[in-house]
Design a protein around this motif. Sequence first.
Motif, PDB file in Angstrom:
ATOM      1  N   ARG A 213       0.818  -1.213   0.000  1.00  9.74           N
ATOM      2  CA  ARG A 213       0.000   0.000   0.000  1.00  9.74           C
ATOM      3  C   ARG A 213       0.856   1.269   0.000  1.00  9.74           C
ATOM      4  NH1 ARG A 213      -1.688  -3.374   3.929  1.00  9.74           N
ATOM      5  NH2 ARG A 213      -3.625  -4.500   3.454  1.00  9.74           N
ATOM      6  N   LEU A 214       0.239   2.342  -0.469  1.00 12.54           N
ATOM      7  CA  LEU A 214       0.722   3.685  -0.163  1.00 12.54           C
ATOM      8  C   LEU A 214      -0.013   4.120   1.089  1.00 12.54           C
ATOM      9  CD1 LEU A 214       2.096   6.436  -0.705  1.00 12.54           C
ATOM     10  CD2 LEU A 214       0.094   7.019  -2.116  1.00 12.54           C
ATOM     11  N   VAL A 215       0.715   4.481   2.134  1.00 20.39           N
ATOM     12  CA  VAL A 215       0.112   4.906   3.390  1.00 20.39           C
ATOM     13  C   VAL A 215       0.558   6.339   3.664  1.00 20.39           C
ATOM     14  CG1 VAL A 215      -0.120   4.469   5.867  1.00 20.39           C
ATOM     15  CG2 VAL A 215       0.126   2.548   4.269  1.00 20.39           C
ATOM     16  N   VAL A 216      -0.414   7.215   3.874  1.00 17.12           N
ATOM     17  CA  VAL A 216      -0.128   8.619   4.165  1.00 17.12           C
ATOM     18  C   VAL A 216      -0.582   8.913   5.590  1.00 17.12           C
ATOM     19  CG1 VAL A 216      -0.655  11.008   3.585  1.00 17.12           C
ATOM     20  CG2 VAL A 216      -0.294   9.319   1.767  1.00 17.12           C
ATOM     21  N   LEU A 217       0.359   9.318   6.412  1.00 17.71           N
ATOM     22  CA  LEU A 217       0.101   9.636   7.814  1.00 17.71           C
ATOM     23  C   LEU A 217       0.137  11.142   7.984  1.00 17.71           C
ATOM     24  CD1 LEU A 217      -0.209   8.502  10.760  1.00 17.71           C
ATOM     25  CD2 LEU A 217       2.294   8.700  10.928  1.00 17.71           C
ATOM     26  N   THR A 218      -0.964  11.730   8.467  1.00 14.11           N
ATOM     27  CA  THR A 218      -1.000  13.174   8.706  1.00 14.11           C
ATOM     28  C   THR A 218      -0.801  13.449  10.193  1.00 14.11           C
ATOM     29  OG1 THR A 218      -3.422  13.152   8.916  1.00 14.11           O
ATOM     30  CG2 THR A 218      -2.502  13.576   6.735  1.00 14.11           C
ATOM     31  N   ARG A 264      -2.099  12.014 -11.790  1.00 15.06           N
ATOM     32  CA  ARG A 264      -0.932  11.197 -12.136  1.00 15.06           C
ATOM     33  C   ARG A 264      -1.312   9.779 -12.533  1.00 15.06           C
ATOM     34  NH1 ARG A 264      -0.226  14.965  -8.691  1.00 15.06           N
ATOM     35  NH2 ARG A 264       1.602  16.317  -8.808  1.00 15.06           N
ATOM     36  N   THR A 265      -2.624   9.515 -12.616  1.00 15.29           N
ATOM     37  CA  THR A 265      -3.146   8.189 -12.947  1.00 15.29           C
ATOM     38  C   THR A 265      -2.401   7.089 -12.199  1.00 15.29           C
ATOM     39  OG1 THR A 265      -1.776   8.004 -14.956  1.00 15.29           O
ATOM     40  CG2 THR A 265      -4.009   8.910 -15.209  1.00 15.29           C
ATOM     41  N   VAL A 266      -2.252   7.292 -10.891  1.00 20.49           N
ATOM     42  CA  VAL A 266      -1.626   6.269 -10.046  1.00 20.49           C
ATOM     43  C   VAL A 266      -2.551   5.061 -10.003  1.00 20.49           C
ATOM     44  CG1 VAL A 266      -0.899   5.706  -7.691  1.00 20.49           C
ATOM     45  CG2 VAL A 266      -0.349   7.942  -8.680  1.00 20.49           C
ATOM     46  N   VAL A 267      -1.993   3.876 -10.222  1.00 21.83           N
ATOM     47  CA  VAL A 267      -2.789   2.662 -10.267  1.00 21.83           C
ATOM     48  C   VAL A 267      -2.165   1.595  -9.373  1.00 21.83           C
ATOM     49  CG1 VAL A 267      -3.621   3.105 -12.602  1.00 21.83           C
ATOM     50  CG2 VAL A 267      -1.537   1.754 -12.274  1.00 21.83           C
ATOM     51  N   ALA A 268      -2.952   0.554  -9.111  1.00 23.62           N
ATOM     52  CA  ALA A 268      -2.454  -0.601  -8.397  1.00 23.62           C
ATOM     53  C   ALA A 268      -2.012  -1.647  -9.412  1.00 23.62           C
ATOM     54  CB  ALA A 268      -3.520  -1.177  -7.479  1.00 23.62           C
ATOM     55  N   SER A 269      -0.786  -2.100  -9.302  1.00 21.99           N
ATOM     56  CA  SER A 269      -0.269  -3.164 -10.160  1.00 21.99           C
ATOM     57  C   SER A 269      -0.328  -4.455  -9.361  1.00 21.99           C
ATOM     58  CB  SER A 269       1.179  -2.844 -10.578  1.00 21.99           C
ATOM     59  OG  SER A 269       1.708  -3.886 -11.366  1.00 21.99           O
ATOM     60  N   GLY A 270      -1.371  -5.263  -9.641  1.00 21.13           N
ATOM     61  CA  GLY A 270      -1.621  -6.411  -8.778  1.00 21.13           C
ATOM     62  C   GLY A 270      -2.120  -5.908  -7.444  1.00 21.13           C
ATOM     63  N   GLN A 271      -1.471  -6.298  -6.362  1.00 21.85           N
ATOM     64  CA  GLN A 271      -1.859  -5.848  -5.032  1.00 21.85           C
ATOM     65  C   GLN A 271      -1.019  -4.679  -4.538  1.00 21.85           C
ATOM     66  OE1 GLN A 271      -4.574  -7.099  -3.314  1.00 21.85           O
ATOM     67  NE2 GLN A 271      -4.912  -8.046  -5.290  1.00 21.85           N
ATOM     68  N   VAL A 273       0.679  -0.714  -5.039  1.00 27.39           N
ATOM     69  CA  VAL A 273       0.512   0.585  -5.682  1.00 27.39           C
ATOM     70  C   VAL A 273       1.791   0.954  -6.415  1.00 27.39           C
ATOM     71  CG1 VAL A 273       0.124   3.038  -5.278  1.00 27.39           C
ATOM     72  CG2 VAL A 273      -1.167   1.345  -3.984  1.00 27.39           C
ATOM     73  N   ASP A 274       1.635   1.370  -7.651  1.00 23.83           N
ATOM     74  CA  ASP A 274       2.771   1.752  -8.490  1.00 23.83           C
ATOM     75  C   ASP A 274       2.974   3.255  -8.375  1.00 23.83           C
ATOM     76  OD1 ASP A 274       4.772   1.879 -10.347  1.00 23.83           O
ATOM     77  OD2 ASP A 274       3.510   1.424 -12.084  1.00 23.83           O
ATOM     78  N   ILE A 275       3.924   3.687  -7.550  1.00 27.84           N
ATOM     79  CA  ILE A 275       4.140   5.117  -7.308  1.00 27.84           C
ATOM     80  C   ILE A 275       5.614   5.367  -7.026  1.00 27.84           C
ATOM     81  CG2 ILE A 275       3.626   4.911  -4.830  1.00 27.84           C
ATOM     82  CD1 ILE A 275       2.319   7.726  -5.059  1.00 27.84           C
ATOM     83  N   THR A 276       6.119   6.499  -7.524  1.00 33.41           N
ATOM     84  CA  THR A 276       7.511   6.858  -7.292  1.00 33.41           C
ATOM     85  C   THR A 276       7.628   7.784  -6.087  1.00 33.41           C
ATOM     86  OG1 THR A 276       7.442   8.853  -8.666  1.00 33.41           O
ATOM     87  CG2 THR A 276       7.903   6.749  -9.782  1.00 33.41           C
ATOM     88  N   ALA A 277       8.852   7.947  -5.596  1.00 36.06           N
ATOM     89  CA  ALA A 277       9.095   8.842  -4.470  1.00 36.06           C
ATOM     90  C   ALA A 277       8.749  10.282  -4.838  1.00 36.06           C
ATOM     91  CB  ALA A 277      10.552   8.740  -4.029  1.00 36.06           C
ATOM     92  N   ALA A 278       9.079  10.680  -6.073  1.00 36.72           N
ATOM     93  CA  ALA A 278       8.773  12.048  -6.506  1.00 36.72           C
ATOM     94  C   ALA A 278       7.268  12.278  -6.562  1.00 36.72           C
ATOM     95  CB  ALA A 278       9.405  12.315  -7.875  1.00 36.72           C
ATOM     96  N   GLN A 279       6.527  11.290  -7.058  1.00 32.16           N
ATOM     97  CA  GLN A 279       5.068  11.418  -7.089  1.00 32.16           C
ATOM     98  C   GLN A 279       4.491  11.520  -5.683  1.00 32.16           C
ATOM     99  OE1 GLN A 279       4.237   7.860  -9.377  1.00 32.16           O
ATOM    100  NE2 GLN A 279       3.594   9.072 -11.149  1.00 32.16           N
TER     101      GLN A 279
END
Length: 312
Positions: A213-218, A264-271, A273-279
Motif C-alpha cells: 500500500r501507499l500509506v499517508v500519515l498526517t 498522475r493516474t496512479v494505479v495498483a499493479s496487482g496488489q 501501488v505503483d508510485i515513485t518517491a517524486a510522485q
Amino acid sequence: MSDARASRPVLVMGEALTDLVPDRDGRLLPHPGGAPANVATGLARLGVHTAFAGALGGDAFSLAHEDRLAAAGVNLDLAGRSARPTALAVASPTPTGMSYDFHLHDTATFRLTPQVEGLERFQAVYVGGLAAVVPPAADAVAETACAAADSTLLVVDPNVRQDRTVDPGAGLSRLRDLCALAHVVKASDEDIQTLWPESMPDARCRRLADEGRLVVLTRGMHGSTAFLPSGVQISVPAVPVTVVNTIGAGDAFMAGLLAGLAARTVVASGQSVDITAAQARDLLEEGARAAALVCAQTGSDASFRALGARPG
C-alpha cells in the motif's frame, strides 16, 4: 493544484451530514459537512470529475447539501434519495479542536446503496467517514470496497469517530478491515493509534505499506509522511498559515491527495501501488496546500469554496 479533468472520474462514497457549529456568541449554526461530502466537494473544486454515492433526505438540510455538491460540480446520479431527515453533528469546542455529538438514528444519511457494478470506469474509489461504521451504511461501504479493491484504486480514510452512537468494537474492526482491503490509506496519527493501540503510528504505517500500500500519515501542524511499498519514507511540512478554522482540514488534505492521484493516474499493479518517491512527495505537498487553504478561511463551506483557487 493539478487539473485532472482529462482523467476518469473518482467515486466518493459516504455521508453528507449537517454540522451544528457554535459561533462566537454560542449560537449553533448549520454547515453542510460529513467527511465524504467534504472530500467530494473539495475534489470537484480542484478540477476532478467526481461522483458522490451518498444519500440525501427530504429536509432543508439535504437541500443545502445538494446545492453545495451540485455547485461544486459533483455528479449526484448515484446519490440515494429518502424522505427521512439528515443526520446532525453538534460541535463543541475543546482545547485541541472540536468534539462532536452525533444524532444519527433513522436518518436518510446512512441509507446507502452498494456500488459494485462498473467500478472500473472510475480512476479511484474513496470510502470513509461515519458511513463506514454506522448501520445500515457500513455494509454497503464494505461491499463497495470489496468490489473496488478488485477493479480500481481503493482509497480508504478511516477517520475514526468515537461517539455514544457508534459501537467501538465493531466500528474499529470494520475500519481495520477496510484498511486491509485498501491500495491507499490516509490516516491521522490519532486514527492509527486508536485502531492499533499496541503499535506506534509510524511502525504500523510501515507494516501496512510493506504489504503493497501507499500509506499517508498526517500529523496536523507537524506535516505528513508517505510510506511507500518500496520501503521509501518521505515527509513534508505543513504549509505555514494563520489558522482561523480547522473544521474539514483533514478532508481538504484528502481531496488534494485524491486530486494528485487522479492527475498522475496512479494505479495498483496487482496488489501493490505503483508510485515513485517524486510522485509521493507531490501528493503530500498538494494535500498540504489544500489543507492550508481551508485553515486560512472562515466558515467550513467558505473554506471549501477556497479550493477552487490556486494558492499564492
